[in-house]
Write a protein that holds these residues in place. Structure first.
Motif, PDB file in Angstrom:
ATOM      1  N   SER A   1       0.810  -1.215   0.000  1.00 56.69           N
ATOM      2  CA  SER A   1       0.000   0.000   0.000  1.00 56.69           C
ATOM      3  C   SER A   1       0.847   1.269   0.000  1.00 56.69           C
ATOM      4  N   MET A   2       1.871   1.342   0.857  1.00 54.55           N
ATOM      5  CA  MET A   2       2.620   2.578   0.974  1.00 54.55           C
ATOM      6  C   MET A   2       3.417   2.883  -0.292  1.00 54.55           C
ATOM      7  N   GLU A   3       3.860   1.854  -1.004  1.00 44.96           N
ATOM      8  CA  GLU A   3       4.531   2.101  -2.284  1.00 44.96           C
ATOM      9  C   GLU A   3       3.568   2.777  -3.250  1.00 44.96           C
ATOM     10  N   TRP A   4       2.348   2.238  -3.316  1.00 40.95           N
ATOM     11  CA  TRP A   4       1.356   2.839  -4.223  1.00 40.95           C
ATOM     12  C   TRP A   4       0.994   4.259  -3.783  1.00 40.95           C
ATOM     13  N   ILE A   5       0.785   4.442  -2.492  1.00 45.38           N
ATOM     14  CA  ILE A   5       0.386   5.769  -2.001  1.00 45.38           C
ATOM     15  C   ILE A   5       1.438   6.811  -2.353  1.00 45.38           C
ATOM     16  N   GLU A   6       2.714   6.479  -2.161  1.00 46.53           N
ATOM     17  CA  GLU A   6       3.784   7.431  -2.469  1.00 46.53           C
ATOM     18  C   GLU A   6       3.783   7.798  -3.952  1.00 46.53           C
ATOM     19  N   GLN A   7       3.608   6.818  -4.824  1.00 49.86           N
ATOM     20  CA  GLN A   7       3.627   7.099  -6.260  1.00 49.86           C
ATOM     21  C   GLN A   7       2.386   7.871  -6.694  1.00 49.86           C
ATOM     22  N   LEU A   8       1.243   7.487  -6.180  1.00 50.00           N
ATOM     23  CA  LEU A   8       0.003   8.161  -6.563  1.00 50.00           C
ATOM     24  C   LEU A   8      -0.002   9.610  -6.082  1.00 50.00           C
ATOM     25  N   ARG A   9       0.441   9.831  -4.854  1.00 48.95           N
ATOM     26  CA  ARG A   9       0.476  11.197  -4.335  1.00 48.95           C
ATOM     27  C   ARG A   9       1.471  12.054  -5.106  1.00 48.95           C
ATOM     28  N   ALA A  10       2.602  11.472  -5.469  1.00 44.87           N
ATOM     29  CA  ALA A  10       3.587  12.224  -6.243  1.00 44.87           C
ATOM     30  C   ALA A  10       3.022  12.650  -7.590  1.00 44.87           C
ATOM     31  N   ALA A  11       2.122  11.845  -8.147  1.00 38.55           N
ATOM     32  CA  ALA A  11       1.499  12.164  -9.436  1.00 38.55           C
ATOM     33  C   ALA A  11       0.244  13.014  -9.286  1.00 38.55           C
ATOM     34  N   GLY A  12      -0.168  13.292  -8.044  1.00 42.84           N
ATOM     35  CA  GLY A  12      -1.363  14.099  -7.826  1.00 42.84           C
ATOM     36  C   GLY A  12      -2.660  13.356  -8.035  1.00 42.84           C
ATOM     37  N   VAL A  13      -2.641  12.028  -7.885  1.00 39.75           N
ATOM     38  CA  VAL A  13      -3.861  11.221  -8.029  1.00 39.75           C
ATOM     39  C   VAL A  13      -4.538  11.114  -6.663  1.00 39.75           C
ATOM     40  N   PRO A  14      -5.828  11.434  -6.543  1.00 39.09           N
ATOM     41  CA  PRO A  14      -6.516  11.322  -5.254  1.00 39.09           C
ATOM     42  C   PRO A  14      -6.505   9.880  -4.746  1.00 39.09           C
ATOM     43  N   CYS A  15      -6.059   9.699  -3.505  1.00 42.13           N
ATOM     44  CA  CYS A  15      -5.948   8.348  -2.951  1.00 42.13           C
ATOM     45  C   CYS A  15      -5.905   8.412  -1.432  1.00 42.13           C
ATOM     46  N   GLY A  16      -5.994   7.273  -0.799  1.00 39.57           N
ATOM     47  CA  GLY A  16      -5.918   7.194   0.653  1.00 39.57           C
ATOM     48  C   GLY A  16      -5.657   5.779   1.095  1.00 39.57           C
ATOM     49  N   CYS A  17      -5.219   5.613   2.360  1.00 39.89           N
ATOM     50  CA  CYS A  17      -4.973   4.270   2.896  1.00 39.89           C
ATOM     51  C   CYS A  17      -6.011   3.876   3.911  1.00 39.89           C
ATOM     52  N   HIS A  18      -6.154   2.584   4.105  1.00 37.64           N
ATOM     53  CA  HIS A  18      -7.085   2.033   5.091  1.00 37.64           C
ATOM     54  C   HIS A  18      -6.292   1.443   6.246  1.00 37.64           C
ATOM     55  N   GLU A  19      -6.601   1.888   7.443  1.00 36.31           N
ATOM     56  CA  GLU A  19      -5.964   1.371   8.650  1.00 36.31           C
ATOM     57  C   GLU A  19      -6.869   0.294   9.239  1.00 36.31           C
ATOM     58  N   ALA A  20      -6.335  -0.890   9.496  1.00 32.06           N
ATOM     59  CA  ALA A  20      -7.146  -1.969  10.051  1.00 32.06           C
ATOM     60  C   ALA A  20      -6.609  -2.504  11.367  1.00 32.06           C
ATOM     61  N   LYS A  21      -5.396  -2.140  11.738  1.00 32.98           N
ATOM     62  CA  LYS A  21      -4.775  -2.746  12.914  1.00 32.98           C
ATOM     63  C   LYS A  21      -4.969  -1.917  14.175  1.00 32.98           C
ATOM     64  N   ARG A  22      -4.830  -0.599  14.069  1.00 34.83           N
ATOM     65  CA  ARG A  22      -4.890   0.268  15.248  1.00 34.83           C
ATOM     66  C   ARG A  22      -6.229   0.998  15.310  1.00 34.83           C
ATOM     67  N   ARG A  23      -6.597   1.458  16.517  1.00 34.50           N
ATOM     68  CA  ARG A  23      -7.766   2.320  16.621  1.00 34.50           C
ATOM     69  C   ARG A  23      -7.508   3.607  15.854  1.00 34.50           C
ATOM     70  N   GLN A  24      -8.563   4.136  15.244  1.00 38.65           N
ATOM     71  CA  GLN A  24      -8.366   5.245  14.326  1.00 38.65           C
ATOM     72  C   GLN A  24      -7.785   6.471  15.007  1.00 38.65           C
ATOM     73  N   SER A  25      -8.243   6.791  16.215  1.00 39.51           N
ATOM     74  CA  SER A  25      -7.723   8.005  16.855  1.00 39.51           C
ATOM     75  C   SER A  25      -6.272   7.835  17.284  1.00 39.51           C
ATOM     76  N   ASP A  26      -5.835   6.578  17.519  1.00 37.72           N
ATOM     77  CA  ASP A  26      -4.412   6.358  17.808  1.00 37.72           C
ATOM     78  C   ASP A  26      -3.564   6.729  16.592  1.00 37.72           C
ATOM     79  N   VAL A  27      -4.106   6.482  15.420  1.00 40.53           N
ATOM     80  CA  VAL A  27      -3.424   6.877  14.185  1.00 40.53           C
ATOM     81  C   VAL A  27      -3.425   8.396  14.050  1.00 40.53           C
ATOM     82  N   LEU A  28      -4.564   9.002  14.314  1.00 44.11           N
ATOM     83  CA  LEU A  28      -4.737  10.432  14.063  1.00 44.11           C
ATOM     84  C   LEU A  28      -3.893  11.306  14.980  1.00 44.11           C
ATOM     85  N   VAL A  29      -3.788  10.928  16.259  1.00 46.97           N
ATOM     86  CA  VAL A  29      -3.071  11.810  17.195  1.00 46.97           C
ATOM     87  C   VAL A  29      -1.587  11.919  16.856  1.00 46.97           C
TER      88      VAL A  29
END
Length: 797
Positions: free
Chosen positions: A307-335
């Motif tokens: 996923s992170m390889e794709w995200i880096e390339q897509l963001r560099a090209a300006g393509v709208p994208c995002g990742c899905h977090e499944a392991k940690r609670r979402q606010s633990d990621v956000l803080v």
């Protein structure tokens, strides 16, 4: 002076106002909390028992996180409305308040207590009373309670949310419909305050959670109105943009979107597959027609890397994208997220029960910053000092900065309308430089409140014009979000275009921009320059991710924001294919938040004469409507309990597909009347459930309610909704069908709200702002959405 000492010394645009929160749970208290963040002094008025969510899990220091998170910034008093003394104290408060909000099931409750609007207006002609009911004051469902999952059920949300096979499901542990209702309540309070500044008169404003929840689905209802094809769940995909969904990678999932054709070549370049160059994939319409073939190709490509390889390339090209977090609670990621930190979207707040994570105010005002002034109140902690302060104030005295204003008798309504106009923003000019959903939705709301809205589009038009389904060659989504506006096609990259904008801005009251930070400045268009020639200008910048941070210049999409904010985390199966919320909750919340910011800034301008800039982002707005989960995941929460709370447990639960009776999916609930479950079990001849130890007490029922559909559905299959309803209602419960969008708009309860307009000259029905008021605020009928550039000749002179 005694009362002045009670008022908060705040910096927000509403400083000096006094707000009473008579509500419980969510829809009313959250709106009041946001008024407090905007600078008002807010008093939480509770019965001796307190708001019932004080003890709902999860807990921090023995107090429910729902109560803590919904009542920041407030003072707290206890008033027993069942006693003569309590009613007199309530009248004392009402006589001196600017705003009162409550969210009882219907207006009849305050009227039965002897505190209906007529009584309030006699005590205080300037009070703005918001009655935020479940379903309104008329109709077959009046008297039943509402909450998040009721709203999901009857608004059509459930019918468009679910897996890729089309099976509907409820969002298990988000409360975004509740918070969306609070968003609308705040917006109408601000509109009411502006009208009061014009007329000197207070008013009653009625909202209903059903209406606000339908408004949250405005883009999906627009699809229905185009062709009467009823939308269904599509997993993470959407019907009218391809691709706009999640894909499995070598290690998890990412989401990718091509909202307009300019992004398709960028995606093809990153993926490097000759198969994508085929003619059938060249346009969005053709990609929709060949969806299955294209998605199969994309699936096979994305599985080759992590996923992170794709995200880096897509963001560099300006393509709208995002990742899905499944392991940690979402606010633990956000803080710990750099983007969240750079824009101060979350903050730690000290409360009497312990420190919590919280959303920070979701608007960033240049001159009047919003703030969380304090934590939640202990039960009745300020009762004595509040009423001591009130004792020293004559009933004729005003409050705060309104103290010099007369509580005069208003002229007749017809005379006021003739002077002020029907819409509260009549006479104001707004420039909308935004495309898509959020900015135009904000512009539509302000147009419905009476402003003249000039929509400035690029020569090729707002990209939303080209998104299907279409009616008469026009996108139904564009028609829904742009009624009554005036379109000018201006090339802002040209010197002539920039000069046209500068000329328009000199006479404008408000500018809405919806581009990435700095984009207009790069073209030589800056707020600072516009402000020099128009110091009263209010400018609202709507961004995807905020104005700072590593993602500030990246494009944002509905699915990417839903994912990052955690709105998708309680759908589908853990570690399985992601499921999006079927309504565009992040985009709609952002549009409403921008309207709130502009109305608050206009209110400040009426009192100070000063304009200002305010920033609103999709990420901050989505997190604002996800506060229920954020606070529940605070580090201080009590996790070592048999059932620590649905927000903490639901990550691992299977999809919630609800109850099924003979008529289809439905919701059955006895919230606050859990003893009704045992009586219900007896009436449908299920004594085994009465004896089941999981359902012996109210707390146990709340903790194990998720098991009931599986246990009951075989029995309910032979019962019709008509047979079940009197049984459920007899025992204090609510039972409602899971309506699809067609059933929603045709339901008798929805018709009583009067929010769907289908006047002559419109190609599709449109959804009005979901409220009614005793003073005119909203323009009832608007012309259809404009053709591209049709006002260039008139307004470009």
């Amino acid at each position: 002076m005694a009362l002045a000492r009670l008022l908060d010394d705040s910096t927000g645009p509403l400083r000096g106002l006094l707000v009473l929160d008579f509500g419980q749970a969510a829809v009313g208290p959250i709106a009041a909390e946001w008024l407090g963040m905007l600078g008002a002094t807010v008093i939480k008025v509770e019965s001796p028992k307190g708001d019932f969510v004080r003890w709902a899990t999860p807990l921090i220091g023995g107090m429910g996180t729902t109560f803590i998170g919904n009542n920041l910034t407030k003072l707290g008093v206890v008033v027993d409305l069942k006693t003569a003394e309590g009613l007199e104290r309530a009248r004392q408060l009402i006589a001196r308040a600017d705003v009162l909000i409550e969210n009882f099931r219907s207006p009849a409750i305050m009227e039965r207590l002897g505190l209906g609007y007529r009584v309030m207006a006699e005590l205080n002609p300037r009070i703005i009373y918001v009655q935020a009911s479940a379903f309104g004051r008329e109709g077959p469902w009046v008297g039943m309670f509402s909450h998040e999952w009721v709203a999901q059920t009857v608004s059509g949300f459930v019918s468009v949310t679910g897996d890729s096979k089309g099976v509907p499901e409820w969002s298990r542990a988000t409360a975004n419909q509740d918070w969306n209702g609070a968003m609308m309540n705040l917006a109408v309070v601000l509109a009411g305050l502006l009208r009061r500044e014009q007329s000197g008169c207070g008013m009653m404003i009625e909202t209903a959670q059903l209406g606000s929840s339908i408004f949250a689905g405005i883009t999906r209802f627009a699809e229905l109105f185009a062709n009467r094809r009823v939308p269904r769940p599509m997993g993470s995909a959407r019907p009218n943009i391809v691709p706009d969904q999640s894909f499995s990678t070598a290690d998890s999932y990412i989401n990718v979107c091509v909202p307009s054709n300019k992004f398709w070549p960028r995606l093809c370049e990153v993926l490097g597959s000759p198969a994508l160059a085929a003619a059938q994939f060249a346009t969005n319409d053709s990609r929709i027609a060949h969806r299955q073939e294209l998605i199969a190709i994309l699936d096979s490509i994305f599985q080759r890397r992590n996923s992170m390889e794709w995200i880096e390339q897509l963001r560099a090209a300006g393509v709208p994208c995002g990742c899905h977090e499944a392991k940690r609670r979402q606010s633990d990621v956000l803080v710990a997220d750099e983007q969240v930190l750079a824009n101060s979207i979350l903050q730690q707040v000290e409360t009497p029960h312990g420190e919590i994570r919280s959303q920070a105010p979701h608007w960033k005002f240049e001159r009047t910053p919003a703030a969380i002034k304090r934590g939640c109140p202990l039960l009745g902690q300020d009762t004595e000092r509040v009423f001591v302060a009130l004792e020293g104030v004559k009933r004729s005295d005003g409050v705060g900065q309104d103290s010099a204003r007369n509580l005069h008798t208003a002229p007749p309504l017809e005379e006021r309308n003739a002077v002020m106009g029907i819409g509260v923003l009549e006479g104001l000019r707004l420039l909308e430089i935004a495309e898509g959903v959020a900015g135009p939705l904000c512009g539509m709301m302000l147009r419905r409140l009476g402003a003249q809205v000039i929509k400035i589009e690029p020569p090729q038009g707002d990209w939303l014009r080209h998104v299907p389904p279409k009616v008469g060659g026009n996108s139904s989504l564009f028609l829904q979000l742009n009624p009554g506006k005036r379109s000018m096609a201006i090339d802002l990259r040209s010197e002539q275009g920039r000069e046209q904008l500068a000329n328009l801005a000199r006479d404008a009251d408000v500018i809405i921009t919806g581009y990435r930070p700095g984009k207009l400045a790069q073209l030589g268009i800056s707020y600072e320059d516009l402000k020099r020639s128009n110091p009263r200008l209010v400018s609202c910048d709507i961004t995807g991710w905020g104005v700072k941070g590593p993602m500030a210049d990246l494009p944002a999409t509905e699915l990417a924001v839903q994912t990052m904010a955690g709105l998708t985390r309680h759908l589908g199966v853990k570690d399985g294919p992601p499921v999006r919320q079927g309504f565009d909750m992040a985009s709609v919340a952002t549009g409403i938040a921008a309207a709130q910011a502009i109305l608050a800034a206009l209110y400040w301008r009426m009192r100070s004469g000063e304009g200002q800039r305010v920033d609103v982002s999709m990420l901050a707005s989505a997190l604002a409507i996800n506060q229920w989960d954020i606070v529940a995941e605070s580090e201080t929460v009590e996790r070592n309990r048999p059932s620590p709370g649905v927000q903490l447990e639901s990550y691992d639960w299977p999809p919630d597909r609800g109850f099924r009776c003979a008529d289809g999916s439905c919701l059955i609930d006895f919230l606050g009347h859990e003893e009704g479950w045992s009586l219900f079990f007896a009436d449908i001849e299920r004594p085994d459930l009465i004896a089941d130890p999981r359902f012996n007490t109210a707390p146990l029922i709340r903790n194990h309610k998720r098991f009931l559909p599986e246990l009951l559905n075989s029995t309910l299959a032979s019962w019709s909704l008509d047979r079940l309803e009197p049984i459920v209602r007899k025992h204090g419960g609510t039972i409602l069908p899971a309506l699809d969008l067609e059933q929603v708009i045709n339901h008798a309860q929805v018709r009583t709200l009067g929010i769907i307009a289908d006047g002559p000259g419109h190609e599709i029905p449109t959804i009005r702002l979901p409220f009614k008021s005793t003073e005119p605020l909203q323009v009832e009928d608007l012309p259809a959405a404009p053709r591209l550039g049709e006002y260039n000749g008139d307004l470009g002179k």
